[in-house]
Design an enzyme around this catalytic site. Structure first.
Site, PDB file in Angstrom:
ATOM      1  CG  ASN B 111      -0.872   0.156   2.281  1.00 53.50           C
ATOM      2  OD1 ASN B 111       0.431   1.362   3.029  1.00 53.50           O
ATOM      3  ND2 ASN B 111      -0.094  -1.730   3.114  1.00 53.50           N
ATOM      4  CG  ASP B 141       2.098  -8.576   5.413  1.00 51.75           C
ATOM      5  OD1 ASP B 141       2.486  -9.691   6.674  1.00 51.75           O
ATOM      6  OD2 ASP B 141       2.453  -7.364   5.915  1.00 51.75           O
ATOM      7  N   GLY B 184       3.548 -10.637  10.098  1.00 48.92           N
ATOM      8  CA  GLY B 184       2.200 -10.222  10.152  1.00 48.92           C
ATOM      9  C   GLY B 184       1.780  -9.741  11.216  1.00 48.92           C
ATOM     10  NE  ARG B 185       5.276  -5.433  14.459  1.00 46.97           N
ATOM     11  CZ  ARG B 185       5.967  -6.079  15.661  1.00 46.97           C
ATOM     12  NH1 ARG B 185       6.199  -5.120  16.547  1.00 46.97           N
ATOM     13  NH2 ARG B 185       7.127  -6.293  16.039  1.00 46.97           N
ATOM     14  CG  LEU B 299      13.747 -19.026   7.228  1.00 49.26           C
ATOM     15  CD1 LEU B 299      13.802 -20.286   7.965  1.00 49.26           C
ATOM     16  CD2 LEU B 299      14.418 -19.043   6.335  1.00 49.26           C
TER      17      LEU B 299
END
Lengths: 402, 402
Positions: B111, B141, B184-185, B299
């Site tokens: 984005n 993500d 993936g915060r 990874l």
């Protein structure tokens, strides 16, 4: 042994799982079916702990289709155990063997498993019980004596090499220092495998630290600084068993410093501690901004769907061969010899259980560079064929500017 | 735009690399060659930072063979950048465009990259410069708006699913509690993908914690205890962005507690800190002996040789489509729509840059179970096709005892 009488067999899988220990299991199962002197084949659920609890499954009843899926699966399909049986434990095992008329025993594992085989075999011989005890090698660490290499290593080496190939490309895209901590506390084979995907001069890993070569923090930082100054980036493979020059492994030093911590932070002894500690040292001492660190952990031994085709084939052959030996020979461990010639090939042979039991092999000197921070071409020549080949990759950043 | 005049094009790759962002790049390159109104195609070395430094390579000169290797390689072959250009930065970019007669701009990224495209496009329009600015989506993500899913997610999801499949088999072999921390915060898609390899009722991961569902330590420990009591083991997938019920992410809490540490241990803010912290909590509170934790790290986005075939195909299509759109349409972002029907299929469409720029998507509610500790069948139906299929595995420990 009374050749005429039919006797039963037990097979078990011990210690840390690998990517191909199930291929060895399937090798045992398919070979047993070919020998009429072997009756039932019992699979020991959770290895020796299942034997003493008399927990078995009938492996001759497992369908061929299921067996092929098992052979392609990582981990130990029968379950494993970390028990290290002593004489009393092995005496209990022998009682179960007698009760179930078991005269053939196949144990897939590392040097501890070879030792279990050895103890059981010795007790059986002393008590005049006719037993054929065979050890099938497995370990991701590749640290067994006698054999050229161990089933399980090639697959783990493939994982580590692919990981570093990708990580090096990632580091080219976003330059900085990247530290990868790799399994193998005492033997550096798997960490050395990090270098198997290198093709160009500036490919990473640029530094490889092995348990066989102690390194001071000063030397480590000087090495990193030299590479970073030259390339503007640095990819490092570090064994979890890396030692300081006083012989104390770094992880132990980190743990003992954390014992003084009043907050009871147990994290410092955790899996990520060494990676984070080294990253902190690089960041603080060399004033490099972008420093990242990963610890590969269990992925190295258990990742699904990434077997080395060479490794899986050899693992299965070793399982088969143990059964073949067992119908004529009394006891031993299956080992691999590399044949001379341009093309990679091996042949199997039998070695004494005592030659494998409780002993470990280190990465030979000729596989480590003189600086103690990398591997030699001789190592690549030794280990590359075991991966069954690696993916080809490319990047464009080094093309001429227009 | 003056259709008659030939103009040049620039392509760049931005943000964190993925397993298929190079496939999108190759899609752009091969499509550009088909359009006679586009002259040179410049590859921006290290994205926007390379543009303002006027660092380009001539992508029309790269051989077809090399391009196929690039398309199969993880990471960003041109190099990436973390720069977030503002208006002044974008004005500099436009100057370079003018100097090189660049009228076509393709930017592959998330984005932020869509926003860069948007700013440049706006400035160009204001100044009356005829520019066709197109964004090609990428992110592991999967958090971009409008599109059904993002190129890069399927490959990362495949890695995570294979990792958990193997880890679950490992945990069956040597039972205990295993915690895996996944990237993936802010969006839980990749952590949710940990469940894509589950086939049997007792397959792990048994618990999945997502950034969209805050969880208290008490609830977390109660969940783990319930699974462990029932199965004698427990495999847990945790997002690195897991939050406490007060909305503060756990990693932040760990870091702030470490700030009080007199020893200056920087490790607690490191990559392994959350995994080790959670493992310590389980060990100490539930008195479970065998607790292990891994953090998958880079990874997940950079492993070599493990692309999802569906993902790599779609990534390439998106790159091609951006070029196709650009020769007739002024600006936009390429998006995917999933077609109705039994068989997985997508079609591409164009969306406004502003609809993708600077916005993110969370894992929808219908993909999260009511307990907030697992995923629904609807998620599996959504995400499984994107992996291109997963390996089949089997184990034997559940066979009847004899």
């Amino acid at each position: 042994m009374a050749k005429a009488a039919k006797a039963n067999a037990i097979v078990g899988q011990s210690g840390g799982p690998t990517g191909v220990i199930n291929a060895s299991l399937v090798g045992v199962i398919e070979e047993v079916k070919k020998h009429s002197q072997i009756g039932d084949l019992y699979g020991a659920v959770h290895a020796v702990s299942g034997i003493v609890k008399d927990q078995f499954i009938n492996l001759k009843k497992v369908s061929a289709k299921t067996l092929e899926l098992v052979a392609a699966s990582p981990s130990s399909a029968l379950g494993s155990s970390r028990d290290k049986p002593d004489e009393a434990y092995c005496a209990n095992i022998l009682e179960v063997f007698k009760k179930r008329n078991v005269r053939f025993f196949y144990y897939i594992g590392g040097n501890d498993s070879a030792n279990t085989c050895y103890i059981i075999n010795t007790i059986a011989q002393k008590s005049g019980y006719d037993l054929h005890a065979w050890h099938v090698p497995k370990t991701v660490d590749n640290d067994l004596l006698v054999t050229d290499h161990c089933p399980g290593f090639g697959t783990a080496a493939k994982f580590v090499a692919c990981a570093l190939m990708g990580d090096d490309l990632d580091n080219r895209a976003l330059p900085g220092v990247k530290i990868d901590v790799i399994m193998g506390r005492n033997a550096g084979f798997l960490t050395a495998a990090a270098a198997l995907g290198k093709r160009k001069d500036d490919d990473g890993p640029h530094l490889v630290y092995l348990p066989e070569r102690p390194v001071s923090m000063d030397k480590f930082l000087a090495d990193v600084n030299a590479v970073y100054t030259k390339l503007g980036r640095c990819v490092i493979a570090v064994s979890e068993g890396i030692c300081d020059t006083d012989g104390v492994i770094w992880t132990k030093k980190i743990v003992s410093s954390s014992e003084k911590d009043a907050h009871g932070n147990v994290q410092l002894s955790g899996t990520g501690a060494l990676a984070d500690f080294l990253a902190g040292q690089v960041k603080n001492s060399l004033k490099i901004k972008r420093v990242r660190a990963d610890t590969f952990g269990y992925l190295q031994r258990s990742f699904a769907g990434l077997q080395s085709p060479v490794d899986v084939k050899e693992a299965r052959l070793c399982g088969r061969q143990a059964v073949k030996y067992s119908v004529t020979l009394q006891s031993g461990s299956v080992a691999m010899k590399r044949l001379k010639g341009a093309k990679y090939a091996i042949e199997l042979f039998a070695t004494e259980l005592s030659s494998v039991a409780e002993k470990t092999k280190s990465l030979p000197n000729e596989y480590i560079n003189s600086e103690g921070n990398g591997v030699t071409d001789a190592f690549v020549k030794y280990a590359f064929p075991l991966t069954g080949g690696l993916p080809k990759t490319e990047y464009l950043g080094n093309y001429p500017r227009v």
